[in-house]
Write a protein that holds these residues in place. Structure first.
Motif, PDB file in Angstrom:
ATOM      1  N   GLY A 737       0.756  -1.335  -0.090  1.00  0.00           N
ATOM      2  CA  GLY A 737       0.097  -0.071   0.106  1.00  0.00           C
ATOM      3  C   GLY A 737       0.570   1.566  -0.060  1.00  0.00           C
ATOM      4  N   ARG A 738       2.090   1.255  -0.325  1.00  0.00           N
ATOM      5  CA  ARG A 738       2.847   2.466   0.077  1.00  0.00           C
ATOM      6  C   ARG A 738       2.547   3.399  -1.078  1.00  0.00           C
ATOM      7  NH1 ARG A 738       6.629  -1.316  -2.099  1.00  0.00           N
ATOM      8  NH2 ARG A 738       7.229  -1.112  -4.298  1.00  0.00           N
ATOM      9  N   TYR A 739       2.600   4.626  -0.502  1.00  0.00           N
ATOM     10  CA  TYR A 739       2.181   5.890  -1.298  1.00  0.00           C
ATOM     11  C   TYR A 739       2.740   7.091  -1.121  1.00  0.00           C
ATOM     12  CZ  TYR A 739      -0.871   7.613   2.328  1.00  0.00           C
ATOM     13  OH  TYR A 739      -1.425   8.176   3.553  1.00  0.00           O
ATOM     14  N   VAL A 740       2.677   8.212  -1.865  1.00  0.00           N
ATOM     15  CA  VAL A 740       3.023   9.446  -1.630  1.00  0.00           C
ATOM     16  C   VAL A 740       1.944  10.425  -2.078  1.00  0.00           C
ATOM     17  CG1 VAL A 740       4.731  11.489  -2.168  1.00  0.00           C
ATOM     18  CG2 VAL A 740       5.557   9.013  -1.584  1.00  0.00           C
ATOM     19  N   ARG A 741       1.293  11.170  -1.611  1.00  0.00           N
ATOM     20  CA  ARG A 741       0.572  12.253  -2.139  1.00  0.00           C
ATOM     21  C   ARG A 741       0.690  13.537  -1.757  1.00  0.00           C
ATOM     22  NH1 ARG A 741      -5.074  10.279  -0.303  1.00  0.00           N
ATOM     23  NH2 ARG A 741      -5.102   9.397  -2.449  1.00  0.00           N
ATOM     24  N   LEU A 742       0.568  14.511  -2.636  1.00  0.00           N
ATOM     25  CA  LEU A 742       0.795  15.872  -2.574  1.00  0.00           C
ATOM     26  C   LEU A 742      -0.389  16.441  -1.972  1.00  0.00           C
ATOM     27  CD1 LEU A 742       2.287  18.601  -2.808  1.00  0.00           C
ATOM     28  CD2 LEU A 742       1.391  18.667  -5.213  1.00  0.00           C
ATOM     29  N   LYS A 743      -0.599  16.424  -0.553  1.00  0.00           N
ATOM     30  CA  LYS A 743      -1.820  16.554  -0.015  1.00  0.00           C
ATOM     31  C   LYS A 743      -2.298  18.073  -0.103  1.00  0.00           C
ATOM     32  CE  LYS A 743      -4.853  15.035   2.940  1.00  0.00           C
ATOM     33  NZ  LYS A 743      -5.819  13.721   2.663  1.00  0.00           N
ATOM     34  N   THR A 744      -1.458  19.141   0.025  1.00  0.00           N
ATOM     35  CA  THR A 744      -1.946  20.501  -0.354  1.00  0.00           C
ATOM     36  C   THR A 744      -0.692  21.418  -0.894  1.00  0.00           C
ATOM     37  OG1 THR A 744      -1.036  21.334   1.766  1.00  0.00           O
ATOM     38  CG2 THR A 744      -3.366  20.630   1.594  1.00  0.00           C
ATOM     39  N   ALA A 745      -0.955  22.430  -1.847  1.00  0.00           N
ATOM     40  CA  ALA A 745      -0.125  23.156  -2.296  1.00  0.00           C
ATOM     41  C   ALA A 745      -0.668  24.513  -2.601  1.00  0.00           C
ATOM     42  CB  ALA A 745       0.504  22.863  -3.411  1.00  0.00           C
ATOM     43  N   GLN A 746       0.087  25.556  -2.213  1.00  0.00           N
ATOM     44  CA  GLN A 746      -0.622  27.199  -2.493  1.00  0.00           C
ATOM     45  C   GLN A 746       0.603  28.225  -3.155  1.00  0.00           C
ATOM     46  OE1 GLN A 746      -1.383  30.251   0.918  1.00  0.00           O
ATOM     47  NE2 GLN A 746      -3.365  29.207   0.543  1.00  0.00           N
ATOM     48  N   LEU A 747       0.218  28.748  -3.765  1.00  0.00           N
ATOM     49  CA  LEU A 747       1.004  29.844  -4.474  1.00  0.00           C
ATOM     50  C   LEU A 747       0.346  31.275  -4.360  1.00  0.00           C
ATOM     51  CD1 LEU A 747       3.717  30.614  -6.210  1.00  0.00           C
ATOM     52  CD2 LEU A 747       2.166  30.281  -8.162  1.00  0.00           C
ATOM     53  N   GLY A 748       1.152  32.191  -3.767  1.00  0.00           N
ATOM     54  CA  GLY A 748       0.341  33.382  -3.579  1.00  0.00           C
ATOM     55  C   GLY A 748       1.438  34.654  -4.229  1.00  0.00           C
ATOM     56  N   TYR A 749       0.846  35.836  -4.117  1.00  0.00           N
ATOM     57  CA  TYR A 749       1.359  36.658  -4.675  1.00  0.00           C
ATOM     58  C   TYR A 749       0.726  38.073  -3.719  1.00  0.00           C
ATOM     59  CZ  TYR A 749       3.772  41.017  -7.005  1.00  0.00           C
ATOM     60  OH  TYR A 749       4.143  41.918  -7.273  1.00  0.00           O
ATOM     61  N   THR A 750       1.768  38.689  -2.985  1.00  0.00           N
ATOM     62  CA  THR A 750       1.330  39.882  -2.222  1.00  0.00           C
ATOM     63  C   THR A 750       1.698  41.269  -2.979  1.00  0.00           C
ATOM     64  OG1 THR A 750       1.489  38.882  -0.266  1.00  0.00           O
ATOM     65  CG2 THR A 750       1.424  41.108  -0.006  1.00  0.00           C
ATOM     66  N   ILE A 751       0.671  42.020  -3.200  1.00  0.00           N
ATOM     67  CA  ILE A 751       0.995  43.407  -4.017  1.00  0.00           C
ATOM     68  C   ILE A 751       1.855  44.251  -3.096  1.00  0.00           C
ATOM     69  CG2 ILE A 751       0.024  45.425  -5.031  1.00  0.00           C
ATOM     70  CD1 ILE A 751      -0.494  42.864  -6.509  1.00  0.00           C
ATOM     71  N   PRO A 752       2.831  44.906  -3.593  1.00  0.00           N
ATOM     72  CA  PRO A 752       3.747  45.504  -2.568  1.00  0.00           C
ATOM     73  C   PRO A 752       2.832  46.833  -1.989  1.00  0.00           C
ATOM     74  CG  PRO A 752       4.693  45.561  -4.551  1.00  0.00           C
ATOM     75  CD  PRO A 752       3.385  44.786  -5.003  1.00  0.00           C
ATOM     76  N   ARG A 753       3.447  47.066  -0.541  1.00  0.00           N
ATOM     77  CA  ARG A 753       2.590  47.862   0.205  1.00  0.00           C
ATOM     78  C   ARG A 753       2.544  49.329  -0.332  1.00  0.00           C
ATOM     79  NH1 ARG A 753       2.873  46.356   6.704  1.00  0.00           N
ATOM     80  NH2 ARG A 753       1.726  44.204   6.400  1.00  0.00           N
ATOM     81  N   LYS A 754       3.878  49.636  -0.743  1.00  0.00           N
ATOM     82  CA  LYS A 754       3.763  51.063  -1.263  1.00  0.00           C
ATOM     83  C   LYS A 754       2.747  51.560  -2.420  1.00  0.00           C
ATOM     84  CE  LYS A 754       7.614  49.981  -4.782  1.00  0.00           C
ATOM     85  NZ  LYS A 754       8.849  50.288  -5.082  1.00  0.00           N
ATOM     86  N   ILE A 755       2.309  50.342  -3.127  1.00  0.00           N
ATOM     87  CA  ILE A 755       1.241  50.453  -4.202  1.00  0.00           C
ATOM     88  C   ILE A 755      -0.202  50.583  -3.404  1.00  0.00           C
ATOM     89  CG2 ILE A 755       0.219  49.627  -6.133  1.00  0.00           C
ATOM     90  CD1 ILE A 755       2.875  48.429  -6.900  1.00  0.00           C
ATOM     91  N   VAL A 756      -0.474  49.379  -2.637  1.00  0.00           N
ATOM     92  CA  VAL A 756      -1.615  49.612  -1.915  1.00  0.00           C
ATOM     93  C   VAL A 756      -2.165  50.656  -0.950  1.00  0.00           C
ATOM     94  CG1 VAL A 756      -1.974  47.035  -2.736  1.00  0.00           C
ATOM     95  CG2 VAL A 756      -0.890  47.567  -0.346  1.00  0.00           C
ATOM     96  N   ASN A 757      -1.011  50.873  -0.242  1.00  0.00           N
ATOM     97  CA  ASN A 757      -1.273  52.061   0.963  1.00  0.00           C
ATOM     98  C   ASN A 757      -1.834  53.379   0.151  1.00  0.00           C
ATOM     99  OD1 ASN A 757       1.613  51.038   2.952  1.00  0.00           O
ATOM    100  ND2 ASN A 757      -0.413  50.132   2.815  1.00  0.00           N
TER     101      ASN A 757
END
Length: 809
Positions: A737-757
């Motif tokens: 029964g051996r296995y490997v699973r990619l359970k979760t993954a996340q990719l994010g991008y934060t807009i620079p504060r000097k722009i959103v402020n």
């Protein structure tokens, strides 16, 4: 299989059965069930002739959607802080008409109400609604405690459907009869015409604490706390009978035809409605005294606590039948069902006391001693030492890196060794097993007729007491080179004894059932180790700092029965004492019978086998295969070795994280042990099981006159009059029964504060994430290594993809 594949392999299975039963002596005598003309009708694109080529798995399972939104508000002053959030979760299942919606609210308030008095108030609640068709999505046939059973589930009905059937015929959904029950299986009718099950739930949780910091003793505080939880749910289940066009399988004399058939649910001929209301409350009260203090390099932390819990629950149900219209689902518009009302209630309390004492010297020498003194209503109060028990634990640690002789080792950031021992308790047993309780029976024979009766159904065991687990642990932690490498290493031993054991075995029939139902009898020990390795670093890429980290963990644990209620008359191979916990029973397979001579010179299981049946090993050499040749032949279906890997990285506003999980040293059986305790075939081991469709790999690789080197047992419709049993649990069907699973993954991008402020936004982040993205294993396609024990059709783990925005003002 698709339609033409089904026709080809169905003919082959039918021919193999008739050869095995002596109906025909060669393939030249065989008249096929499905002809070339039938296959042509499957592919002509005109379903009105009663033939088609439909993938019912794709018809039933689509792409579900999830959406999750939340808004939070937090702030405060130097004396008061607050936090509030509201959220929404919406889910649309992979199968139509499976929907779930939930709204939640949470508020926390911390404030200094007076000098030295701190008050904390928390309130949370949720409102939910679940809607499903009249049939469950899936389930398992191995254990009723694992949830819904799979028979008649939509997943099981999808597997049963023959692919050559059109979706509808003569205005009704088509269906396939299962050979063992004759019940029509039509997943689309089950989804769209079976009625519905609705659940509306409301939950509220509140907690309040008041802490007094004693001004004349620094570090001393008194605290009282309470919590009140309430939940209620209302169920409304409407069952609407429906008709389907059930296939009448073609044979050598009758061509394919349809029979109008009623709903597969037993006795459902009119519209039925069931409604129920259930509620539960939990009240918790705590009082504690805590002291923290430092005296030079000495640090002390002590706590005394008492806790009481009160739990109550109640439920009532009502049922009606004969409703005139599904559009008016009201109990008052029907007549009482055969069992029109039901209800139950429970009430339990627990009381316990706890303490904790921590000490450290210069954060170099550390020690902790704690304990609990708990009482349970499940054990007799008038027998000394049974209801109440004391559970102590202690730990010590030495941070070697703080010693003077270690200061020249600049590469060493931290080094600590530690050890602990502790005792825990468990009262997981049916309530009132220490008393002789009564049961109600409506079929007691008295004076020649059946009478209602109240009778003693449990033999009291007043000596029942807590189940206990004694745990030992030794560990080593270190961090090197400013965090470039860190490691935690633990070795543990757990001894679980006085296990609350159901005593249904090990007693002779002459006892007449007159023995304790439960007793503190069994014992299990578990040995293992855990390793966690961390690495983190940072450097510059294109002038921007790049940070990354990786954490891997491995846990190995092996459990065995130290004591088990084995029957004294059982063969040694059948006794569990000393064996692995959750080991699997079965026979040892030695491949398939390939010649009549091999059959003549071998032991059999059941009647004389046919070519292509499984050959079993005669362990005791008595010339037959029976229960005496059965033993523990496989590991548990739970991994002895589990592992994981967490990855994270940040660069120039981008962030990434992923979690891999896996397991090894366990086996998955393609057959399984059913809820009734018998081993038998599943859709993964018997071709055309009960008249269903089959996985292509199984029929394609099955033994047949066209495939004498087939690696699976002979292809069959399961209707042979003689032959060995290929469905019993054996090593033939166990897979690593051996296995490997990619359970979760996340990719994010934060807009620079000097722009959103510039537009009044503090933080703005976009992200995409997924779960169960892929799995690597050696199992046949469609088998999940984390699936239920018996898999005849269950709701699969979902692969999810989601995008989102996090906005902070």
């Amino acid at each position: 299989m698709d339609g033409p594949q089904f026709a080809h392999y169905y003919n082959m299975a039918d021919m193999m059965d008739k050869l095995a039963n002596g109906v025909i002596s060669s393939r030249d005598e065989y008249n096929p069930i499905f002809t070339n003309e039938d296959v042509a009708r499957m592919l002509n694109g005109d379903p009105t002739d009663g033939w088609d080529n439909v993938n019912y798995i794709d018809k039933v399972f689509g792409t579900g959607t999830n959406q999750r939104h939340s808004v939070t508000l937090q702030g405060g002053t130097d004396k008061t802080r607050y936090f509030s959030s509201v959220g929404y979760l919406g889910q649309k299942g992979n199968i139509d008409n499976f929907n779930y919606n939930r709204y939640n609210l949470r508020t926390n308030l911390e404030t200094e109400v007076a000098k030295n008095f701190q008050l904390v108030l928390g309130v949370s609640g949720q409102v939910s609604k679940r809607h499903t068709p009249g049939f469950s999505s899936g389930g398992t046939d191995s254990n009723v405690d694992l949830g819904q059973q799979s028979w008649l589930s939509i997943s099981r009905q999808a597997i049963a459907m023959h692919p050559y059937l059109p979706v509808t015929y003569d205005g009704l959904y088509t269906s396939t009869p299962l050979r063992n029950t004759g019940k029509p299986h039509s997943p689309l009718a089950a989804i769209y015409e079976s009625g519905y099950k609705q659940n509306r739930g409301v939950k509220a949780q509140t907690n309040l604490s008041l802490q007094y910091n004693v001004p004349w003793v620094k570090g001393l505080s008194l605290k009282v706390a309470g919590a009140y939880d309430y939940s209620t749910s209302h169920d409304k289940n409407l069952s609407t009978p429906y008709e389907t066009q059930m296939i009448r399988l073609p044979d050598s004399t009758n061509k394919l035809g349809y029979v109008k058939t009623i709903d597969p649910r037993d006795g459902l001929t009119t519209i039925k409605l069931g409604e129920g209301q259930a509620s539960s409350t939990q009240l918790i009260g705590q009082g504690n005294i805590e002291y923290t203090g430092s005296f030079g390099k000495h640090h002390v932390d002590a706590m005394l606590l008492s806790e009481i819990r009160d739990n109550k629950s109640n439920s009532v149900t009502a049922y009606a039948q004969g409703l005139s219209f599904a559009e008016l689902p009201e109990l008052g518009l029907g007549i009482p069902d055969n069992s029109p009302i039901g209800g139950w209630s429970t009430h339990s309390r627990s009381l316990g006391y706890a303490f904790r004492l921590r000490y450290d010297y210069d954060n170099k020498y550390l020690a902790e001693f704690s304990g609990r003194y708990d009482g349970s209503y499940k054990f007799a109060g008038n027998v000394s030492g049974k209801r109440w028990a004391f559970f102590p634990s202690g730990s010590v640690a030495w941070r070697i890196s703080k010693e003077d002789f270690m200061q020249e080792m600049d590469f060493l950031d931290d080094l600590k060794i530690r050890g602990s021992v502790g005792l825990l308790g468990n009262d997981n047993v049916t309530a009132y097993s220490f008393l002789s309780t009564y049961g109600y029976n409506t079929s007691l024979s008295l004076n020649g007729s059946l009478q209602d009766a109240i009778y003693t159904n449990v033999i009291a065991n007043p000596y029942l007491t807590w189940e206990k687990t004694l745990s030992y642990n030794i560990g080593l932690d270190f961090t090197l080179w400013g965090g470039l490498l860190g490691m935690e290493f633990d070795v543990f031993y757990n001894y679980n004894y006085d296990i609350l054991t159901s005593m249904g075995s090990g007693y002779p029939p002459s006892m007449g059932g007159y023995y304790y139902t439960y007793a503190n009898y069994s014992a299990v020990d578990t040995k293992g180790l855990e390793v966690l390795i961390r690495h983190q670093n940072r450097f510059h890429v294109a002038g921007k700092p790049f940070r990354y980290g990786a954490t891997g963990n491995v846990t190995y644990a092996k459990a065995r029965w130290v004591k088990y209620p084995d029957s004294e008359n059982s063969p040694e191979a059948h006794k569990l004492t000393g064996k692995r916990v959750n080991s699997v029973w079965g026979w040892i397979a030695e491949g398939l019978f390939r010649s009549e001579e091999e059959i003549d010179n071998s032991a059999w299981y059941g009647t004389r086998p046919n070519l292509g049946d499984i050959k079993y090993r005669d362990i005791n050499g008595d010339g037959k295969i029976d229960a005496q040749d059965r033993g523990l032949v496989a590991k548990s279906n739970r991994p002895e070795l589990t592992f994981g890997l967490n990855l994270n990285a940040e660069w120039n506003g981008f962030d990434f994280n992923a979690q891999f999980t896996g397991g090894a040293l366990f086996e998955v059986s393609l057959t399984g042990t059913y809820y009734n305790g018998y081993d038998d075939n599943t859709i993964w081991t018997q071709t055309f099981k009960e008249g269903s469709n089959s996985p292509l790999f199984l029929v394609k690789n099955a033994y047949s006159i066209d495939n004498p080197n087939g690696t699976f047992p002979r292809i069959t419709l399961g209707s042979t009059a003689t032959g060995g049993d290929n469905g019993v649990a054996s090593t033939f069907w166990f897979r690593n029964g051996r296995y490997v699973r990619l359970k979760t993954a996340q990719l994010g991008y934060t807009i620079p504060r000097k722009i959103v402020n510039k537009v009044g936004i503090e933080n703005l982040r976009f992200y995409v994430e997924g779960s169960n993205l892929f799995t690597l294993s050696g199992l046949p396609e469609g088998i999940d290594p984390e699936s239920p024990g018996v898999n005849n059709g269950y709701y699969p783990q979902q692969k999810t993809l989601m995008g989102g925005v996090t906005l902070t003002f």
